[in-house]
Write a protein that holds these residues in place. Structure first.
Motif, PDB file in Angstrom:
ATOM      1  N   GLY A 278      44.418   2.197  11.887  1.00  0.00           N
ATOM      2  CA  GLY A 278      44.693   3.310  10.993  1.00  0.00           C
ATOM      3  C   GLY A 278      43.788   3.316   9.779  1.00  0.00           C
ATOM      4  O   GLY A 278      43.367   4.388   9.308  1.00  0.00           O
ATOM      5  N   SER A 279      43.453   2.121   9.272  1.00  0.00           N
ATOM      6  CA  SER A 279      42.579   2.039   8.101  1.00  0.00           C
ATOM      7  C   SER A 279      41.147   2.439   8.449  1.00  0.00           C
ATOM      8  O   SER A 279      40.377   2.835   7.565  1.00  0.00           O
ATOM      9  CB  SER A 279      42.590   0.623   7.525  1.00  0.00           C
ATOM     10  N   LEU A 280      40.798   2.333   9.724  1.00  0.00           N
ATOM     11  CA  LEU A 280      39.446   2.695  10.139  1.00  0.00           C
ATOM     12  C   LEU A 280      39.260   4.200  10.308  1.00  0.00           C
ATOM     13  O   LEU A 280      38.155   4.716  10.114  1.00  0.00           O
ATOM     14  CB  LEU A 280      39.106   2.018  11.474  1.00  0.00           C
ATOM     15  N   ARG A 281      40.313   4.901  10.674  1.00  0.00           N
ATOM     16  CA  ARG A 281      40.158   6.313  11.060  1.00  0.00           C
ATOM     17  C   ARG A 281      39.503   7.171   9.983  1.00  0.00           C
ATOM     18  O   ARG A 281      38.604   7.969  10.302  1.00  0.00           O
ATOM     19  CB  ARG A 281      41.503   6.879  11.500  1.00  0.00           C
ATOM     20  N   PRO A 282      39.882   7.061   8.697  1.00  0.00           N
ATOM     21  CA  PRO A 282      39.184   7.883   7.690  1.00  0.00           C
ATOM     22  C   PRO A 282      37.688   7.579   7.601  1.00  0.00           C
ATOM     23  O   PRO A 282      36.879   8.481   7.370  1.00  0.00           O
ATOM     24  CB  PRO A 282      39.902   7.519   6.386  1.00  0.00           C
ATOM     25  N   ALA A 283      37.333   6.327   7.783  1.00  0.00           N
ATOM     26  CA  ALA A 283      35.928   5.950   7.706  1.00  0.00           C
ATOM     27  C   ALA A 283      35.141   6.455   8.906  1.00  0.00           C
ATOM     28  O   ALA A 283      33.939   6.719   8.810  1.00  0.00           O
ATOM     29  CB  ALA A 283      35.800   4.430   7.617  1.00  0.00           C
ATOM     30  N   LEU A 284      35.821   6.606  10.033  1.00  0.00           N
ATOM     31  CA  LEU A 284      35.144   6.961  11.280  1.00  0.00           C
ATOM     32  C   LEU A 284      34.856   8.448  11.421  1.00  0.00           C
ATOM     33  O   LEU A 284      34.055   8.841  12.275  1.00  0.00           O
ATOM     34  CB  LEU A 284      35.993   6.507  12.472  1.00  0.00           C
ATOM     35  N   ASP A 285      35.478   9.263  10.625  1.00  0.00           N
ATOM     36  CA  ASP A 285      35.327  10.707  10.760  1.00  0.00           C
ATOM     37  C   ASP A 285      33.865  11.113  10.621  1.00  0.00           C
ATOM     38  O   ASP A 285      33.248  10.914   9.579  1.00  0.00           O
ATOM     39  CB  ASP A 285      36.167  11.418   9.689  1.00  0.00           C
ATOM     40  N   GLY A 286      33.311  11.669  11.683  1.00  0.00           N
ATOM     41  CA  GLY A 286      31.924  12.102  11.684  1.00  0.00           C
ATOM     42  C   GLY A 286      30.922  11.054  12.111  1.00  0.00           C
ATOM     43  O   GLY A 286      29.706  11.311  12.109  1.00  0.00           O
ATOM     44  N   ALA A 287      31.384   9.866  12.498  1.00  0.00           N
ATOM     45  CA  ALA A 287      30.460   8.796  12.883  1.00  0.00           C
ATOM     46  C   ALA A 287      29.816   9.083  14.230  1.00  0.00           C
ATOM     47  O   ALA A 287      30.470   9.567  15.151  1.00  0.00           O
ATOM     48  CB  ALA A 287      31.188   7.461  12.936  1.00  0.00           C
ATOM     49  N   ARG A 288      28.544   8.743  14.332  1.00  0.00           N
ATOM     50  CA  ARG A 288      27.877   8.823  15.638  1.00  0.00           C
ATOM     51  C   ARG A 288      27.696   7.434  16.239  1.00  0.00           C
ATOM     52  O   ARG A 288      27.466   7.300  17.450  1.00  0.00           O
ATOM     53  CB  ARG A 288      26.533   9.531  15.533  1.00  0.00           C
ATOM     54  N   ALA A 289      27.773   6.395  15.408  1.00  0.00           N
ATOM     55  CA  ALA A 289      27.634   5.024  15.900  1.00  0.00           C
ATOM     56  C   ALA A 289      28.477   4.116  15.025  1.00  0.00           C
ATOM     57  O   ALA A 289      28.653   4.373  13.827  1.00  0.00           O
ATOM     58  CB  ALA A 289      26.174   4.576  15.878  1.00  0.00           C
ATOM     59  N   VAL A 290      28.998   3.024  15.638  1.00  0.00           N
ATOM     60  CA  VAL A 290      29.902   2.123  14.929  1.00  0.00           C
ATOM     61  C   VAL A 290      29.533   0.686  15.262  1.00  0.00           C
ATOM     62  O   VAL A 290      29.311   0.339  16.433  1.00  0.00           O
ATOM     63  CB  VAL A 290      31.371   2.387  15.316  1.00  0.00           C
ATOM     64  N   PHE A 291      29.505  -0.132  14.221  1.00  0.00           N
ATOM     65  CA  PHE A 291      29.286  -1.570  14.359  1.00  0.00           C
ATOM     66  C   PHE A 291      30.623  -2.250  14.168  1.00  0.00           C
ATOM     67  O   PHE A 291      31.273  -2.099  13.118  1.00  0.00           O
ATOM     68  CB  PHE A 291      28.283  -2.045  13.308  1.00  0.00           C
ATOM     69  N   LEU A 292      31.056  -3.006  15.168  1.00  0.00           N
ATOM     70  CA  LEU A 292      32.339  -3.688  15.126  1.00  0.00           C
ATOM     71  C   LEU A 292      32.127  -5.196  15.083  1.00  0.00           C
ATOM     72  O   LEU A 292      31.447  -5.758  15.941  1.00  0.00           O
ATOM     73  CB  LEU A 292      33.182  -3.351  16.358  1.00  0.00           C
TER      74      LEU A 292
END
Length: 279
Positions: A51-65
């Protein structure tokens, strides 16, 4: 936009700088307070809480986990985290796993990382998995004893492993996030040559211009010390690798050089950049 989790860690801090320097819009996710610094938007959150990630992810094209600390054992299911990434529409995922996920597939210490690998593979997104060996930056655990007593305390003093510079991991991650041609690849990331704890102490001696003594701990002594800040499965698994590495864990791999078109950085290069921590 590229989202970087673990943005204040040994890998993430360097990766954020690389991506921002390349002109990318970066959202840095960490446990600190959200802000905008140096053109990078910082968001409080992490992989322990999808849930804490979802606001940050909005509009992302790539993600580093990247998992860290207790996230290796607690928190959201890997499926929930990867689902949040997929729901945001991100097309590309780069996951930091571990060399041990492959070399010791039954090890409890790396079970959650294997679960994350499986979730990323099943996500339907482009993915790249990074499996680093032990980090050169683990030597920071000796910083206090080197500063105050010019001594390194470690077990298995003459067992050599090809530790990897976290900056090389970050550089490979940046390539996988920014470039085509890495989809579906699994990269084993190591340093250019094996080096023992005793050898690392010698590198520190040379860099400081003063003798740094080496005192070998028993497995039991090391276990007691590591147990103060690491979960039990990680302590046991780490000591197994440090004390009785498998041939694949002793062998330097070619993937850093293949991706970056230069040799992997030696331990001495990491020490040179981080020498103030030991001075």
């Amino acid at each position: 936009m590229i989202v970087v989790t673990g943005a204040t860690g040994n890998i993430g801090r360097v990766l954020v700088g690389m991506l921002a320097g390349a002109g990318e819009e970066v959202v840095a996710v960490s446990r600190g307070d959200g802000a905008v610094r140096d053109g990078v938007r910082w968001v409080r959150g992490g992989v322990r809480d999808a849930g804490s990630l979802r606001p940050a992810l909005d509009g992302a094209r790539a993600v580093f986990l990247v998992l860290g600390g207790e996230s290796n054992f607690r928190g959201e299911s890997p499926g929930a985290v990867v689902e949040a990434v997929a729901d945001a529409g991100a097309e590309r995922i780069v996951l930091v796993s571990s060399q041990v996920s492959a070399t010791r597939p039954e090890a409890l210490s790396h079970a959650r990382l294997r679960e994350f690998e499986a979730a990323v593979r099943a996500s339907g997104r482009e993915f790249t998995v990074l499996r680093p060996a032990g980090f050169a930056s683990n030597a920071l655990a000796w910083s206090e004893s080197v500063r105050t007593r010019r001594t390194v305390y470690a077990p298995f003093g003459d067992v050599a492993l090809p530790v990897v510079d976290p900056a090389d991991i970050a550089a490979v991650a940046a390539a996988a996030l920014l470039e085509d041609g890495h989809a579906g690849r699994v990269y084993e990331l190591t340093g250019p040559e094996p080096i023992s704890p005793r050898g690392q102490a010698e590198v520190l001696s040379a860099a400081l211009g003063e003798e740094v003594a080496f005192v070998e701990l028993s497995r039991e002594e090391a276990h007691a010390g590591m147990g103060r800040f690491m979960p039990e499965p990680v302590v046991a698994g780490t000591l197994d690798v440090l004390g009785a590495p498998l041939p694949a864990e002793r062998r330097p791999g070619p993937d850093v050089a293949a991706v970056l078109h230069r040799p992997a950085a030696p331990f001495a290069a990491w020490v040179a950049r981080n020498l103030p921590a030991f001075a």
